[in-house]
Scaffold this active site. Sequence first.
Site, PDB file in Angstrom:
ATOM      1  N   ASP A 451       0.856  -1.194   0.000  1.00 28.13           N
ATOM      2  CA  ASP A 451       0.000   0.000   0.000  1.00 28.13           C
ATOM      3  C   ASP A 451       0.892   1.243   0.000  1.00 28.13           C
ATOM      4  OD1 ASP A 451      -3.285   0.199   1.008  1.00 28.13           O
ATOM      5  OD2 ASP A 451      -2.113   2.037   0.745  1.00 28.13           O
ATOM      6  N   ASP A 471       4.366   2.193  -3.784  1.00 29.95           N
ATOM      7  CA  ASP A 471       3.520   2.827  -4.792  1.00 29.95           C
ATOM      8  C   ASP A 471       3.553   1.924  -6.019  1.00 29.95           C
ATOM      9  OD1 ASP A 471       2.463   4.273  -6.877  1.00 29.95           O
ATOM     10  OD2 ASP A 471       3.420   6.169  -6.306  1.00 29.95           O
ATOM     11  N   TYR A 565     -12.834   5.820 -13.956  1.00 34.66           N
ATOM     12  CA  TYR A 565     -12.870   4.648 -13.070  1.00 34.66           C
ATOM     13  C   TYR A 565     -13.462   3.441 -13.794  1.00 34.66           C
ATOM     14  CZ  TYR A 565     -14.027   1.772  -9.004  1.00 34.66           C
ATOM     15  OH  TYR A 565     -14.138   0.747  -8.109  1.00 34.66           O
ATOM     16  N   LYS A 569     -11.518  -0.028 -14.908  1.00 33.88           N
ATOM     17  CA  LYS A 569     -11.923  -1.325 -14.356  1.00 33.88           C
ATOM     18  C   LYS A 569     -12.391  -2.270 -15.466  1.00 33.88           C
ATOM     19  CE  LYS A 569     -11.390  -0.871  -9.794  1.00 33.88           C
ATOM     20  NZ  LYS A 569     -10.512  -1.773  -8.996  1.00 33.88           N
TER      21      LYS A 569
END
Length: 668
Positions: A451, A471, A565, A569
């Site tokens: 994370d 990252d 987004y 996805k």
Amino acid sequence: MPMSQVRAATRSLWNDAETRAFRGDLAQRVYTSRLLGSDQSLVLHGGGNTSVKITERNLLGEDVELLYVKGSGWDLATIEPEGFAPVRMDALLALSQLDELADAEMARQLRIAMVDPAAPAPSVEAILHAILPHRFVDHTHPDALIALMNTPSGLDRVRTVCGDDVVVVPYVMPGFLLSKRCAQEFPRQSRPGTVGMVLMHHGLFTFADTARESYERMVELVARAEEHLRANGAWDVGVPSPDGMNVERERRKQLATLRHDISSAAGRPMILSTSTNPAGLAFARRADVARVAASGPATPDHVIRTKRVPMLGRDIEGYSAAYRAYFEENAGRSSTRLTPLDPAPRIVLDPELGLISVGESASDARIAEDIYLHTIETISRAERLGAWQALPAGEIFDVEYWELEQAKLRTGRSSPPFAGEVALITGAASGIGRACVDAFLERGAAVVGLDVDAAITGASNSTAYLGIECDITIEDSVLAAFEAAARTFGGLDMLVLNAGVFPASTPVAALSLADWSRTMRVNLDANVVLLRESHPLLAVAPRGGRVVVNASKNVPAPGPGAAAYSAAKAALTQLARVTALEWGADGIRVNVVHPNAVFDTGLWTEEILRERAASYGMSVEQYRTNNVLRVEVTSRDVAAMIAEMCGPAFAKTTGAQVPVDGGHERVI
Ligand code: ZN
């Protein structure tokens, strides 16, 4: 440049101020037991045991003499009063008079003689503690003493160091026969000044009427053994600085392949942990490693954790064959039919990869590593004294195939579903990723969490967890994370691509290319690198690799304002489908989840929830459960689905997309 690995010599840690909190004999027993347990050069991982004899009045008004002895499953370093099992002294002394007693029957008799049925099972050395006529008895396996005992002139050295302050008992394997032998030797050899008892090739007992004196006698005798090593130039065993410890991409694959082969030999997935201690690599590169490592363990009970000898290099077939031959050769030593243990090594010494420890869990691998690092130091010191000479293989075999150990195999302990396996989860510091960390740890996996949030390193304090601040849009950071995963756990079985960003709602007509690209970099591009780098490791996963992609309900049913987004996805889902096609031949399954309306993540505050609910004319409760089943979908629900997709129920499924959304009208 030589690096010193010398610790401070053993000294008394007794502190009067601290002891005020430990009043009474049992409390004092707890205090000095913890002092002993805090020194790894005296006891390692549950080794060693202590006792105190106390007379107590029972319910019937009778005075009963009890031995409070360390219970199994407790570690001296952290023991509490309830970690000591109270056993009747009269029963223990009567048992010590028997001519014969099988160890399994002895263990049963010890439990029968307890006055508290809820106490833990007493140490198998309980009878030995009982026959020593002192109130406090301490027993450890000190590295320094073991180094000088395991040499050709071991007995002479023990005499030189301890004089006639101790009783010396020749090697007998732990259990009833050892207690019996000590019961004979102690009265024969002891004199008024006797402060301890040396068990050759095993360890040291000290005793006294106070906790402090017994403990300090232990410290004093061990310090004398250390002084002997120092005086003979055998204390400071320098370690050359390591070079070539970094595991490059090719080396990573070699590690994962070694893990695959060792897991095949073991018959189940195993964790492989590469030691970061330079002493491991230096030992693996010793010119005489074949001779010194083949001699055997420092004390016989280490065999349970490390096997009798390490594997040198990577010839797993050769090691397994030699292990089977050792079993065949020695099986006749037992009067009962023995179940052979798996022939896989627990310690690997490779001149390139260094010291690698093997275990069914990360903590088993860690314990094997700790023990072997102490063994290396002990061997190095004994070699300085002339030569390292462990007990003959047959004696080690007797402990490895001791009836109490064999009985453990028959009780058929069941392992958790992902025991010995490794999962890497991105975006693991919060929300669904964090829930995945818990879900995979609960199922027995070792977990690597990535994370950008620094909180990732503390997401769990389990030995089976490695949190890395990373990252994922920086390729070098991803490579470094795979290196760490390979070094710490040996490879990768399951990859959960969870990390993602959810940018603020923006109509296409107002979308900036910078915002679009940033979303693509995290939600899509980074996953290309993660997939590419995971492939060589997943391809040799013992049970086949698994990938689960956390996509979104927005893939089958997009909404306005989330173009970047939803497009990222959707592309990620397509990437997963192509990967499923390409990797099927390698036995790697790739599946996708589409969660929706998971509100217990960092993105959703109570305030945002209220606003959103109001804008649809709903209460917060209605908004949370606005789906066909009228249920709330939590991070745990999604994590459970992701974990199950890596499990046997999905063993024959790849390329699937499963919604976790309570039922969504546009998706159905
Ligand atoms: Zn012992």
